[in-house]
Scaffold this motif. Sequence first.
Motif, PDB file in Angstrom:
ATOM      1  N   VAL A 109       0.664  -1.249   0.027  1.00 56.93           N
ATOM      2  CA  VAL A 109      -0.102   0.016   0.056  1.00 56.93           C
ATOM      3  C   VAL A 109       0.870   1.126   0.048  1.00 56.93           C
ATOM      4  CG1 VAL A 109      -1.531   1.173   1.506  1.00 56.93           C
ATOM      5  CG2 VAL A 109      -2.170  -1.191   1.150  1.00 56.93           C
TER       6      VAL A 109
ATOM      7  N   GLY B 168       2.254   1.779  -3.389  1.00 56.79           N
ATOM      8  CA  GLY B 168       1.288   2.143  -4.288  1.00 56.79           C
ATOM      9  C   GLY B 168       0.931   3.729  -4.176  1.00 56.79           C
TER      10      GLY B 168
ATOM     11  N   LEU C 164       3.710   5.838  -5.533  1.00 60.54           N
ATOM     12  CA  LEU C 164       3.529   5.895  -7.094  1.00 60.54           C
ATOM     13  C   LEU C 164       2.288   6.896  -7.417  1.00 60.54           C
ATOM     14  CD1 LEU C 164       3.872   2.021  -8.261  1.00 60.54           C
ATOM     15  CD2 LEU C 164       5.448   4.067  -8.581  1.00 60.54           C
TER      16      LEU C 164
ATOM     17  N   LEU D 136       9.197  11.361  -8.008  1.00 59.43           N
ATOM     18  CA  LEU D 136       9.814  10.120  -7.899  1.00 59.43           C
ATOM     19  C   LEU D 136      10.998  10.082  -8.419  1.00 59.43           C
ATOM     20  CD1 LEU D 136       9.389   7.689  -5.825  1.00 59.43           C
ATOM     21  CD2 LEU D 136       8.242   6.461  -7.943  1.00 59.43           C
TER      22      LEU D 136
ATOM     23  N   PHE E 251      15.113   8.476  -9.379  1.00 56.97           N
ATOM     24  CA  PHE E 251      15.757   7.256  -8.900  1.00 56.97           C
ATOM     25  C   PHE E 251      16.485   7.129  -7.479  1.00 56.97           C
ATOM     26  CE2 PHE E 251      15.860   6.443 -13.431  1.00 56.97           C
ATOM     27  CZ  PHE E 251      15.255   5.130 -13.260  1.00 56.97           C
TER      28      PHE E 251
ATOM     29  N   LEU F 222      13.670   5.769  -5.632  1.00 54.30           N
ATOM     30  CA  LEU F 222      13.120   4.840  -5.889  1.00 54.30           C
ATOM     31  C   LEU F 222      13.680   3.420  -5.265  1.00 54.30           C
ATOM     32  CD1 LEU F 222      10.974   3.093  -7.804  1.00 54.30           C
ATOM     33  CD2 LEU F 222      12.477   3.239  -9.399  1.00 54.30           C
TER      34      LEU F 222
ATOM     35  N   LEU G 209      12.155   0.871  -2.732  1.00 52.73           N
ATOM     36  CA  LEU G 209      11.994  -0.632  -3.196  1.00 52.73           C
ATOM     37  C   LEU G 209      12.731  -1.722  -2.170  1.00 52.73           C
ATOM     38  CD1 LEU G 209      11.934  -0.620  -7.047  1.00 52.73           C
ATOM     39  CD2 LEU G 209      10.152  -1.231  -5.512  1.00 52.73           C
TER      40      LEU G 209
ATOM     41  N   THR H  67       2.050   2.983 -17.755  1.00 49.45           N
ATOM     42  CA  THR H  67       2.545   4.148 -17.045  1.00 49.45           C
ATOM     43  C   THR H  67       2.980   5.203 -17.936  1.00 49.45           C
ATOM     44  OG1 THR H  67       3.120   2.968 -15.094  1.00 49.45           O
ATOM     45  CG2 THR H  67       4.193   4.929 -15.172  1.00 49.45           C
TER      46      THR H  67
ATOM     47  N   ALA I 113      -0.917   2.460  -9.926  1.00 46.28           N
ATOM     48  CA  ALA I 113      -0.680   2.565  -8.523  1.00 46.28           C
ATOM     49  C   ALA I 113      -1.960   2.298  -7.821  1.00 46.28           C
ATOM     50  CB  ALA I 113      -0.622   3.988  -8.406  1.00 46.28           C
TER      51      ALA I 113
ATOM     52  N   VAL J 160      -1.882  -1.595  -7.419  1.00 43.99           N
ATOM     53  CA  VAL J 160      -0.883  -1.773  -6.451  1.00 43.99           C
ATOM     54  C   VAL J 160      -1.630  -1.852  -5.091  1.00 43.99           C
ATOM     55  CG1 VAL J 160       1.414  -1.377  -5.330  1.00 43.99           C
ATOM     56  CG2 VAL J 160       1.049  -1.582  -7.972  1.00 43.99           C
ATOM     57  N   VAL J 161      -2.068  -0.396  -4.723  1.00 49.76           N
ATOM     58  CA  VAL J 161      -2.959  -0.088  -3.590  1.00 49.76           C
ATOM     59  C   VAL J 161      -3.930  -1.191  -3.290  1.00 49.76           C
ATOM     60  CG1 VAL J 161      -4.185   1.370  -2.283  1.00 49.76           C
ATOM     61  CG2 VAL J 161      -2.214   2.202  -3.470  1.00 49.76           C
TER      62      VAL J 161
ATOM     63  N   ALA K 230       2.180  -7.486  -6.964  1.00 50.88           N
ATOM     64  CA  ALA K 230       2.046  -6.063  -6.540  1.00 50.88           C
ATOM     65  C   ALA K 230       3.575  -5.515  -6.870  1.00 50.88           C
ATOM     66  CB  ALA K 230       1.585  -5.762  -5.010  1.00 50.88           C
ATOM     67  N   LEU K 231       4.520  -6.143  -6.369  1.00 46.02           N
ATOM     68  CA  LEU K 231       5.980  -6.059  -6.864  1.00 46.02           C
ATOM     69  C   LEU K 231       6.254  -5.740  -8.445  1.00 46.02           C
ATOM     70  CD1 LEU K 231       8.141  -7.188  -4.108  1.00 46.02           C
ATOM     71  CD2 LEU K 231       7.624  -5.023  -4.461  1.00 46.02           C
TER      72      LEU K 231
ATOM     73  N   ALA L  77       4.741  -2.639  -9.551  1.00 44.71           N
ATOM     74  CA  ALA L  77       5.130  -1.344  -8.885  1.00 44.71           C
ATOM     75  C   ALA L  77       6.367  -1.243  -9.419  1.00 44.71           C
ATOM     76  CB  ALA L  77       5.067  -1.401  -7.212  1.00 44.71           C
ATOM     77  N   LEU L  78       7.356  -2.204  -9.752  1.00 43.34           N
ATOM     78  CA  LEU L  78       8.869  -1.880 -10.116  1.00 43.34           C
ATOM     79  C   LEU L  78       8.660  -1.175 -11.512  1.00 43.34           C
ATOM     80  CD1 LEU L  78      11.813  -2.339  -9.608  1.00 43.34           C
ATOM     81  CD2 LEU L  78      11.622  -4.507 -10.450  1.00 43.34           C
TER      82      LEU L  78
ATOM     83  N   SER M 250       6.683   0.383 -13.314  1.00 43.35           N
ATOM     84  CA  SER M 250       5.898   1.664 -12.987  1.00 43.35           C
ATOM     85  C   SER M 250       6.726   2.532 -12.330  1.00 43.35           C
ATOM     86  CB  SER M 250       4.428   1.550 -12.339  1.00 43.35           C
ATOM     87  OG  SER M 250       3.815   2.613 -12.239  1.00 43.35           O
ATOM     88  N   GLY M 251       7.480   2.342 -11.244  1.00 44.54           N
ATOM     89  CA  GLY M 251       8.285   3.368 -10.474  1.00 44.54           C
ATOM     90  C   GLY M 251       9.507   3.477 -11.428  1.00 44.54           C
ATOM     91  N   ILE M 252      10.101   2.612 -12.062  1.00 47.36           N
ATOM     92  CA  ILE M 252      11.218   2.956 -13.027  1.00 47.36           C
ATOM     93  C   ILE M 252      10.634   3.793 -13.890  1.00 47.36           C
ATOM     94  CG2 ILE M 252      12.800   1.982 -14.709  1.00 47.36           C
ATOM     95  CD1 ILE M 252      12.904  -0.680 -13.076  1.00 47.36           C
ATOM     96  N   VAL M 253       9.693   4.016 -14.588  1.00 51.03           N
ATOM     97  CA  VAL M 253       9.125   4.737 -15.466  1.00 51.03           C
ATOM     98  C   VAL M 253       8.765   6.218 -14.961  1.00 51.03           C
ATOM     99  CG1 VAL M 253       7.047   5.225 -17.140  1.00 51.03           C
ATOM    100  CG2 VAL M 253       7.980   2.944 -17.263  1.00 51.03           C
TER     101      VAL M 253
END
Lengths: 61, 341
Positions: free
Chosen positions: A17, A20, A23, A33, A35, A38, A42, B130, B139, B142-143, B167-168, B171-172, B174-177
């Motif tokens: 959560v 999420g 993000l 966000l 690097f 991030l 993570l 994303t 997102a 993931v939530v 979820a990971l 998220a991974l 999407s987070g990188i992008v």
Amino acid sequence: MKRGVDIPALVGGLVTVGLGLLLLLDRVSVLHLGFGWLWPALLAAVGTFLIASGMSGSRRQ
Amino acid sequence: MTQPPLTRPSPPPPQPPRPKRLLRSRTDRLLGGVSGGLGSYFGVDPIIFRAIFVVLAFVGGVAFIAYPILWIFVPRDDGFGNPEPLPVWRLFGGGGGTPPTAGRVFAVLGIVLAALVAAAVLFVLSGWVTAVGGGVIVAGVVVVLGLLAIGGALSGRRAARWLVLPALVLALPSGIVAAAGVKFEGGYGERDYRPAGVAALPADGYKISAGSMWIDLRDLHLAPGTTTKLPVHVGVGEATVLVPENVCLQGRAKSGAGVVNVLGHQQNGFDLDYSVGGATSSSPRLQLDADVGMGAFEVVHNPDEARFGGPRQSFGPPGFHRDDGDRFPLTNRACSVGPTG
């Protein structure tokens, strides 16, 4: 019989959560966000989940 | 009747010492008991191995590979100094001394393969959604997965922890992008632009979602004292901009991850932000606003100076990503010495 709380799943859920929401806040431009955020986020997420799993496993025994 | 003489039973012959085996510890464990097992095997405090793994995690991430391998392939102590069957072996139905059947092996491998393919598809899909502007949806999913895991955990469902895995996987990427600032807008593939004048410059700049762009501005013939804006956007890929030597380059080039090389000044890594300019002359000015998600961006004066690929590699010596930039000392002289041509 009443089942107890599954700690790893609880911690994993809370961490998920959190990720999420992180993000989501980035996508709605509340925060940016990078690097620099991030990887620590993570790694902390995965680490927290693994520690919770490990501690829960060792307590069972 | 005579009793046979009482004889003291001879003590059993001493057992040969059991060979020392590396086993994961059941009791001294924080994660998988690897450090506890190593400590017991070498007769030292396990904290030493924990510290080594932490250090190795920061030295090229070696621990992230070594620890899981040891976790998977070093058997766990059964409590009496004997190895338990490996979890991998049990997965194939090989517990209790019976070997796994071929059918079981194929079934498990098929399931694992299908799961990996599904994870790869999910990974790519999450990154793409994303990048095209659907990051809020990813997102949100993931939530929701996290909330479902919490709900399952509170009702004691152990299987709820597996929801963390998809979820990971979502998220991974999407987070990188998001961290790289990758936005897919402007098409895909190779683009080659050579505008003949300022009027031919696109009002919203040059854009590409994924691929490479070559923007040759040497025929622009900008008037002295004027400022021309040049927005460039690359989602994933590379862009090379050729500017005339009599133009003063100003502005900035940003990249989430990759390389930025502006007239010989190069930056590599993450979250790059390079500013150039500070004009004191009456030279024509080009106001650069380059935004690259992941990849390479460069500004040069001539094709020979370009380091990255593109549709016209025949201009320069063969080779992709040449690393001979020192042969081309570039300058932004026009910002300080005035119009030269």
